[in-house]
Every structure is written in C-alpha cells, then in structure tokens.
Design an enzyme around this catalytic site. Structure first.
Site, PDB file in Angstrom:
ATOM      1  N   CYS A   7       0.845  -1.203   0.000  1.00  0.00           N
ATOM      2  CA  CYS A   7       0.000   0.000   0.000  1.00  0.00           C
ATOM      3  C   CYS A   7       0.880   1.253   0.000  1.00  0.00           C
ATOM      4  CB  CYS A   7      -0.945   0.006   1.202  1.00  0.00           C
ATOM      5  SG  CYS A   7      -2.385  -1.081   0.988  1.00  0.00           S
ATOM      6  N   ASP A  30      10.910  -6.413  -8.375  1.00  0.00           N
ATOM      7  CA  ASP A  30      11.110  -6.970  -7.036  1.00  0.00           C
ATOM      8  C   ASP A  30      12.458  -6.495  -6.486  1.00  0.00           C
ATOM      9  OD1 ASP A  30       9.804  -9.695  -5.463  1.00  0.00           O
ATOM     10  OD2 ASP A  30      11.803  -9.022  -4.874  1.00  0.00           O
ATOM     11  N   ASN A  86       1.924 -16.743  -4.148  1.00  0.00           N
ATOM     12  CA  ASN A  86       2.071 -17.469  -2.892  1.00  0.00           C
ATOM     13  C   ASN A  86       0.912 -17.056  -1.993  1.00  0.00           C
ATOM     14  OD1 ASN A  86       4.564 -18.648  -3.673  1.00  0.00           O
ATOM     15  ND2 ASN A  86       5.617 -16.744  -3.151  1.00  0.00           N
ATOM     16  N   HIS A  99      -0.327 -10.371  -4.471  1.00  0.00           N
ATOM     17  CA  HIS A  99       0.576  -9.981  -5.562  1.00  0.00           C
ATOM     18  C   HIS A  99       0.890 -11.190  -6.409  1.00  0.00           C
ATOM     19  CE1 HIS A  99       2.896 -11.032  -1.968  1.00  0.00           C
ATOM     20  NE2 HIS A  99       3.770 -11.582  -2.789  1.00  0.00           N
ATOM     21  N   HIS A 101       3.845 -12.667  -8.923  1.00  0.00           N
ATOM     22  CA  HIS A 101       5.214 -12.559  -9.401  1.00  0.00           C
ATOM     23  C   HIS A 101       5.205 -12.859 -10.906  1.00  0.00           C
ATOM     24  CE1 HIS A 101       7.083 -12.922  -5.281  1.00  0.00           C
ATOM     25  NE2 HIS A 101       5.913 -13.477  -5.028  1.00  0.00           N
TER      26      HIS A 101
HETATM   27  P1  5GP Z   1       5.991 -13.227  -1.298  1.00  0.00           P
HETATM   28  O1  5GP Z   1       7.108 -13.986  -0.644  1.00  0.00           O
HETATM   29  O2  5GP Z   1       5.053 -12.597  -0.291  1.00  0.00           O
HETATM   30  O3  5GP Z   1       5.257 -14.021  -2.344  1.00  0.00           O
HETATM   31  O4  5GP Z   1       6.695 -12.076  -2.117  1.00  0.00           O
HETATM   32  C1  5GP Z   1       6.974 -10.815  -1.603  1.00  0.00           C
HETATM   33  C2  5GP Z   1       7.987 -10.207  -2.534  1.00  0.00           C
HETATM   34  O5  5GP Z   1       8.010  -8.819  -2.331  1.00  0.00           O
HETATM   35  C3  5GP Z   1       9.408 -10.718  -2.318  1.00  0.00           C
HETATM   36  O6  5GP Z   1       9.893 -11.285  -3.530  1.00  0.00           O
HETATM   37  C4  5GP Z   1      10.181  -9.481  -1.889  1.00  0.00           C
HETATM   38  O7  5GP Z   1      11.498  -9.448  -2.429  1.00  0.00           O
HETATM   39  C5  5GP Z   1       9.325  -8.354  -2.428  1.00  0.00           C
HETATM   40  N1  5GP Z   1       9.390  -7.136  -1.643  1.00  0.00           N
HETATM   41  C6  5GP Z   1       9.198  -7.020  -0.287  1.00  0.00           C
HETATM   42  N2  5GP Z   1       9.312  -5.736   0.093  1.00  0.00           N
HETATM   43  C7  5GP Z   1       9.549  -5.021  -1.035  1.00  0.00           C
HETATM   44  C8  5GP Z   1       9.762  -3.618  -1.278  1.00  0.00           C
HETATM   45  O8  5GP Z   1       9.719  -2.761  -0.382  1.00  0.00           O
HETATM   46  N3  5GP Z   1      10.002  -3.257  -2.575  1.00  0.00           N
HETATM   47  C9  5GP Z   1      10.034  -4.167  -3.591  1.00  0.00           C
HETATM   48  N4  5GP Z   1      10.272  -3.690  -4.824  1.00  0.00           N
HETATM   49  N5  5GP Z   1       9.836  -5.486  -3.403  1.00  0.00           N
HETATM   50  C10 5GP Z   1       9.605  -5.913  -2.134  1.00  0.00           C
HETATM   51 ZN    ZN Z   2      -1.841  -3.267   1.148  1.00  0.00          ZN
END
Ligand code: 5GP
Ligand code: ZN
Length: 112
Positions: A7, A30, A86, A99, A101
C-alpha cells in the site's frame, strides 16, 4: 492499510521501480529478484491473499491478468514467463497484500 509495504508503494511513500501503472494496478521490479526479470504485480486495493478474492474485489484481480501480456511484452519476454502467487504462510507469502510474481528470462526447473 497503514502497515502494508505494498500500500505504501501504491501511495508513493516507499519508492519502487515501476514498469506499469494505471488506476487499478501497479507493476514494479522486485527488491530481491529470483529470476533475470522479476516483477511484482499488485491491485490498488488491499486484498490480503488469493484466499480473500471475492465477487466484489475480483475485478481488480481480473484487471491484472488483462494487462499481463502487455507488461511482459514491454519487458521483452517474447519467449515466455511464469506467473506465481504465494497464498498464506505455508506457501511462503511474506507480504499480505495479494501480488503476482512475473518471472522471466531463463528459469530453472518447471515449478518454483
Ligand atoms: P511473497 O514472498 O510474499 O510471495 O513475495 C513478496 C515479494 O516482495 C518478495 O519477492 C520481496 O522481495 C518483495 N518485496 C518485499 N518488500 C519489497 C519492497 O519494499 N520493494 C520491492 N520492490 N519489493 C519488495
Ligand atoms: Zn496493502
């Protein structure tokens, strides 16, 4: 949502390297890429996970998928890509704002 990193990316209080944005979604690089091209696509609506998609918010999710081909093309992913979600702690979800990927370039293995 005050404590949600994504957010904050939407409202600009946390910077990100955006590749696409419109009124319903943002796509950005990412922070910790797991593939040669690693983009995060999010709705501009705080939905916690795929488990919370419903009739009211699903238009935001559908919108992301209506744009993914265009986004992939703009990144030069003519040879294919993978879309990963995920959902929940057992799947390794760490940011609880849904989200997707978008992974491109040479990917190892068929899954994961
Ligand atoms: P999840 O593990 O929840 O499926 O993926 C979260 C993703 O968000 C991870 O790949 C992580 O590197 C990315 N991520 C987390 N915080 C940030 C951020 O502040 N900026 C960006 N660009 N990516 C983020
Ligand atoms: Zn949010």
């Amino acid at each position: 949502m005050e404590d949600c990193v994504f957010c904050k990316i939407i409202d600009g209080s946390i910077p990100s390297n955006k590749v696409y944005e419109d009124d319903k979604m943002v796509a950005f690089h990412d922070l910790n890429p797991q593939a040669p091209v690693h983009i995060i696509m999010i709705p501009k609506l705080h939905v916690k996970s795929a488990d919370e998609i419903n009739e009211t918010n699903s238009e935001y999710i559908a919108h992301i998928f209506s744009k993914v081909g265009e986004i992939a093309k703009s990144l030069g992913l003519e040879n294919g890509y993978r879309i990963v979600n995920n959902c929940g702690p057992d799947a390794g979800q760490t940011v609880f704002h849904i989200h997707f990927h978008l992974l491109g370039g040479e990917l190892s293995g068929k899954m994961g």
